[in-house]
Design a protein around this motif. Structure first.
Motif, PDB file in Angstrom:
ATOM      1  N   MET A 109       0.852  -1.198   0.000  1.00  0.00           N
ATOM      2  CA  MET A 109       0.000   0.000   0.000  1.00  0.00           C
ATOM      3  C   MET A 109       0.877   1.232   0.000  1.00  0.00           C
ATOM      4  SD  MET A 109      -2.974   1.053   2.740  1.00  0.00           S
ATOM      5  CE  MET A 109      -3.933   2.544   2.491  1.00  0.00           C
ATOM      6  N   PRO A 110       0.701   2.202  -0.881  1.00  0.00           N
ATOM      7  CA  PRO A 110       1.578   3.364  -0.960  1.00  0.00           C
ATOM      8  C   PRO A 110       1.369   4.299   0.211  1.00  0.00           C
ATOM      9  CG  PRO A 110      -0.273   3.635  -2.443  1.00  0.00           C
ATOM     10  CD  PRO A 110      -0.362   2.244  -1.908  1.00  0.00           C
ATOM     11  N   GLU A 111       2.411   5.157   0.439  1.00  0.00           N
ATOM     12  CA  GLU A 111       2.271   6.160   1.481  1.00  0.00           C
ATOM     13  C   GLU A 111       1.188   7.155   1.091  1.00  0.00           C
ATOM     14  OE1 GLU A 111       4.847   7.793  -1.611  1.00  0.00           O
ATOM     15  OE2 GLU A 111       5.047   5.985  -0.415  1.00  0.00           O
ATOM     16  N   GLU A 112       0.511   7.708   2.093  1.00  0.00           N
ATOM     17  CA  GLU A 112      -0.509   8.699   1.826  1.00  0.00           C
ATOM     18  C   GLU A 112       0.152  10.060   1.655  1.00  0.00           C
ATOM     19  OE1 GLU A 112      -3.733   8.580   4.670  1.00  0.00           O
ATOM     20  OE2 GLU A 112      -3.124   6.565   5.257  1.00  0.00           O
ATOM     21  N   SER A 113      -0.465  10.937   0.851  1.00  0.00           N
ATOM     22  CA  SER A 113       0.048  12.286   0.688  1.00  0.00           C
ATOM     23  C   SER A 113      -1.098  13.272   0.828  1.00  0.00           C
ATOM     24  CB  SER A 113       0.734  12.451  -0.678  1.00  0.00           C
ATOM     25  OG  SER A 113      -0.161  12.210  -1.718  1.00  0.00           O
ATOM     26  N   TYR A 114      -0.959  14.178   1.778  1.00  0.00           N
ATOM     27  CA  TYR A 114      -1.928  15.237   2.015  1.00  0.00           C
ATOM     28  C   TYR A 114      -1.168  16.320   2.760  1.00  0.00           C
ATOM     29  CZ  TYR A 114      -2.207  12.564   6.373  1.00  0.00           C
ATOM     30  OH  TYR A 114      -1.898  11.877   7.501  1.00  0.00           O
ATOM     31  N   HIS A 115      -1.813  17.105   3.581  1.00  0.00           N
ATOM     32  CA  HIS A 115      -1.087  18.165   4.252  1.00  0.00           C
ATOM     33  C   HIS A 115      -1.476  18.244   5.719  1.00  0.00           C
ATOM     34  CE1 HIS A 115       1.318  21.700   4.742  1.00  0.00           C
ATOM     35  NE2 HIS A 115       0.289  22.448   5.107  1.00  0.00           N
TER      36      HIS A 115
ATOM     37  N   HIS B  13      12.522   8.765   3.688  1.00  0.00           N
ATOM     38  CA  HIS B  13      12.173   7.485   4.303  1.00  0.00           C
ATOM     39  C   HIS B  13      10.672   7.268   4.313  1.00  0.00           C
ATOM     40  CE1 HIS B  13      13.067   3.910   6.561  1.00  0.00           C
ATOM     41  NE2 HIS B  13      12.358   4.304   7.618  1.00  0.00           N
ATOM     42  N   MET B  14       9.908   8.345   4.390  1.00  0.00           N
ATOM     43  CA  MET B  14       8.446   8.231   4.388  1.00  0.00           C
ATOM     44  C   MET B  14       7.912   7.726   3.051  1.00  0.00           C
ATOM     45  SD  MET B  14       7.218   8.893   7.375  1.00  0.00           S
ATOM     46  CE  MET B  14       8.683   8.016   7.930  1.00  0.00           C
ATOM     47  N   THR B  15       8.732   7.678   2.020  1.00  0.00           N
ATOM     48  CA  THR B  15       8.287   7.191   0.711  1.00  0.00           C
ATOM     49  C   THR B  15       8.786   5.780   0.417  1.00  0.00           C
ATOM     50  OG1 THR B  15      10.205   7.983  -0.589  1.00  0.00           O
ATOM     51  CG2 THR B  15       8.447   9.577  -0.109  1.00  0.00           C
ATOM     52  N   HIS B  16       9.457   5.155   1.385  1.00  0.00           N
ATOM     53  CA  HIS B  16      10.051   3.845   1.130  1.00  0.00           C
ATOM     54  C   HIS B  16       9.248   2.701   1.738  1.00  0.00           C
ATOM     55  CE1 HIS B  16      13.958   4.698  -0.921  1.00  0.00           C
ATOM     56  NE2 HIS B  16      13.592   5.924  -0.568  1.00  0.00           N
ATOM     57  N   GLY B  17       7.957   2.904   1.939  1.00  0.00           N
ATOM     58  CA  GLY B  17       7.084   1.804   2.323  1.00  0.00           C
ATOM     59  C   GLY B  17       6.666   1.024   1.092  1.00  0.00           C
ATOM     60  N   ASP B  18       5.895  -0.020   1.285  1.00  0.00           N
ATOM     61  CA  ASP B  18       5.423  -0.837   0.161  1.00  0.00           C
ATOM     62  C   ASP B  18       4.612   0.019  -0.810  1.00  0.00           C
ATOM     63  OD1 ASP B  18       6.587  -3.040   1.294  1.00  0.00           O
ATOM     64  OD2 ASP B  18       4.739  -3.791   2.216  1.00  0.00           O
ATOM     65  N   GLY B  19       5.009   0.000  -2.065  1.00  0.00           N
ATOM     66  CA  GLY B  19       4.300   0.752  -3.091  1.00  0.00           C
ATOM     67  C   GLY B  19       4.553   2.234  -3.073  1.00  0.00           C
ATOM     68  N   GLY B  20       5.542   2.679  -2.306  1.00  0.00           N
ATOM     69  CA  GLY B  20       5.827   4.109  -2.199  1.00  0.00           C
ATOM     70  C   GLY B  20       6.602   4.661  -3.382  1.00  0.00           C
ATOM     71  N   LEU B  21       6.821   5.960  -3.365  1.00  0.00           N
ATOM     72  CA  LEU B  21       7.552   6.623  -4.452  1.00  0.00           C
ATOM     73  C   LEU B  21       9.037   6.291  -4.439  1.00  0.00           C
ATOM     74  CD1 LEU B  21       5.924  10.185  -4.328  1.00  0.00           C
ATOM     75  CD2 LEU B  21       5.605   8.445  -6.095  1.00  0.00           C
ATOM     76  N   HIS B  22       9.567   5.893  -3.277  1.00  0.00           N
ATOM     77  CA  HIS B  22      10.984   5.550  -3.128  1.00  0.00           C
ATOM     78  C   HIS B  22      11.889   6.693  -3.619  1.00  0.00           C
ATOM     79  CE1 HIS B  22       9.163   1.589  -2.606  1.00  0.00           C
ATOM     80  NE2 HIS B  22      10.281   1.217  -2.027  1.00  0.00           N
ATOM     81  N   VAL B  23      11.674   7.862  -3.048  1.00  0.00           N
ATOM     82  CA  VAL B  23      12.510   9.021  -3.366  1.00  0.00           C
ATOM     83  C   VAL B  23      13.914   8.788  -2.823  1.00  0.00           C
ATOM     84  CG1 VAL B  23      12.828  11.500  -2.990  1.00  0.00           C
ATOM     85  CG2 VAL B  23      10.525  10.561  -3.355  1.00  0.00           C
ATOM     86  N   THR B  24      14.924   9.053  -3.644  1.00  0.00           N
ATOM     87  CA  THR B  24      16.307   8.805  -3.224  1.00  0.00           C
ATOM     88  C   THR B  24      17.175  10.059  -3.235  1.00  0.00           C
ATOM     89  OG1 THR B  24      16.925   8.219  -5.498  1.00  0.00           O
ATOM     90  CG2 THR B  24      16.245   6.414  -4.029  1.00  0.00           C
ATOM     91  N   ARG B  25      16.607  11.202  -3.601  1.00  0.00           N
ATOM     92  CA  ARG B  25      17.411  12.432  -3.565  1.00  0.00           C
ATOM     93  C   ARG B  25      16.545  13.623  -3.166  1.00  0.00           C
ATOM     94  NH1 ARG B  25      22.293  14.466  -7.333  1.00  0.00           N
ATOM     95  NH2 ARG B  25      23.217  12.857  -6.001  1.00  0.00           N
ATOM     96  N   THR B  26      17.115  14.448  -2.304  1.00  0.00           N
ATOM     97  CA  THR B  26      16.514  15.734  -1.929  1.00  0.00           C
ATOM     98  C   THR B  26      17.507  16.833  -2.239  1.00  0.00           C
ATOM     99  OG1 THR B  26      15.151  14.807  -0.150  1.00  0.00           O
ATOM    100  CG2 THR B  26      15.665  17.152  -0.028  1.00  0.00           C
TER     101      THR B  26
END
Length: 309
Positions: free
Chosen positions: A1-7, A145-158
């Motif tokens: 399940m992907p991470e949720e995104s809102y504010h 790290h918040m994007t590296h859950g199952d199905g997440g965006l897996h962001v690797t650079r900021t």
């Protein structure tokens, strides 16, 4: 399940209860602005929320302009896809992160974080590198790290866009995701979060100028004619710190006196290329003030000959 995104609005009650990026450095004990004990008390609601400072308001007010300049003038190749967005993971319900902006770089999602810096302090390395203060590195790692859950965006650079300390200075840095370090941070943060439920788990106070003001808010009422016995080690530490402060102030004043004696009517005191301070008129005469960018011992020349060169 992907991470949720809102504010989640920073400063809100929901934000207070979550482990977010801006709290990571304090939890790990590497923040210049808050100790683990102060954060622990604030997250529990034992003391009032952190008061807004001029530096915090400056950063908030300048954020949109810094990001606009970054995407327009520095990295027009990036495509901004969202502004400040909250990322969470279903497997970490106690955690969240709010990167300032989300963008695409060659089809990959990257985060952008804007920093307004009034004083460099020698903590930032060469622009275009990953030589970033550790307390910012941990914040960026947490967001990714918040994007590296199952199905997440897996962001690797900021990318960090730093504005300042000069008004026309805007530099780019980067932080890459380190899964091992991020997992260690997660474990430390989870232990901290669990401790919030234990009334006796407050971390011990650690040195930071002004930390006593937070603890003073714990008990605003005063019982007349009451007293409390303090452990002799704590009393000794307190009195020794008072004496050390007096000695340090005396040493600093003596060094200032020598500088003023040597520089005569000159405005600025230099040691090689290092600016130590400057003379400025006051109501009572002339005073010696430190420079906007603090001088550091490691920047001084090794010998008097080098200083005079």
């Amino acid at each position: 399940m992907p991470e949720e995104s809102y504010h989640i609005v920073p400063g809100s009650e929901q934000h207070r209860r979550l482990i977010t990026g801006s709290k990571i450095a304090a939890i790990l004990g590497i923040s210049k602005f808050e100790t683990p004990a102060e954060l622990w008390l604030r997250m529990r609601g034992d003391v009032p929320p952190q008061e807004s400072t001029p530096a915090m308001r400056r950063g908030h007010n300048q954020e949109a302009a810094i990001l606009d300049w970054y995407f327009t003038e520095i990295r027009p190749d990036l495509t901004m896809t969202a502004g400040e967005t909250t990322f969470t993971r279903p497997d970490l319900p106690w955690a969240a992160a709010n990167p300032d902006a989300v963008a695409l770089e060659d089809g990959h999602t990257v985060f952008i974080d804007a920093k307004s810096i009034a004083r460099d302090g020698g903590e930032w390395g060469k622009p275009g590198t990953d030589q970033v203060p550790a307390y910012y590195v941990t914040q960026m790692l947490w967001a990714m790290h918040m994007t590296h859950g199952d199905g997440g965006l897996h962001v690797t650079r900021t990318y960090i866009v730093k504005h300042g300390p000069y008004v026309d200075q805007t530099d780019e840095y980067y932080v890459d995701y380190d899964p091992a370090l991020a997992q260690w941070i997660q474990d430390e943060c989870h232990r901290f979060w669990l401790s919030l439920a234990d009334d006796y788990a407050c971390p011990d106070p650690t040195p930071r100028a002004g930390i006593h003001k937070t603890f003073a808010k714990l008990h605003p009422d005063i019982r007349p004619d009451s007293e409390w016995q303090i452990h002799v080690d704590t009393a000794r530490e307190y009195l020794q710190a008072q004496e050390a402060r007096k000695d340090a102030q005396a040493r600093e004043d003596a060094a200032k006196a020598e500088i003023l004696r040597c520089m005569g009517d000159a405005k600025t005191a230099m040691c090689g290329d290092v600016k130590l301070g400057y003379r400025r008129p006051t109501k009572s005469g002339v005073s010696f003030y430190p420079p906007v960018r603090p001088a550091h011992i490691e920047d001084l020349p090794d010998t008097p000959t080098q200083a005079a060169a």
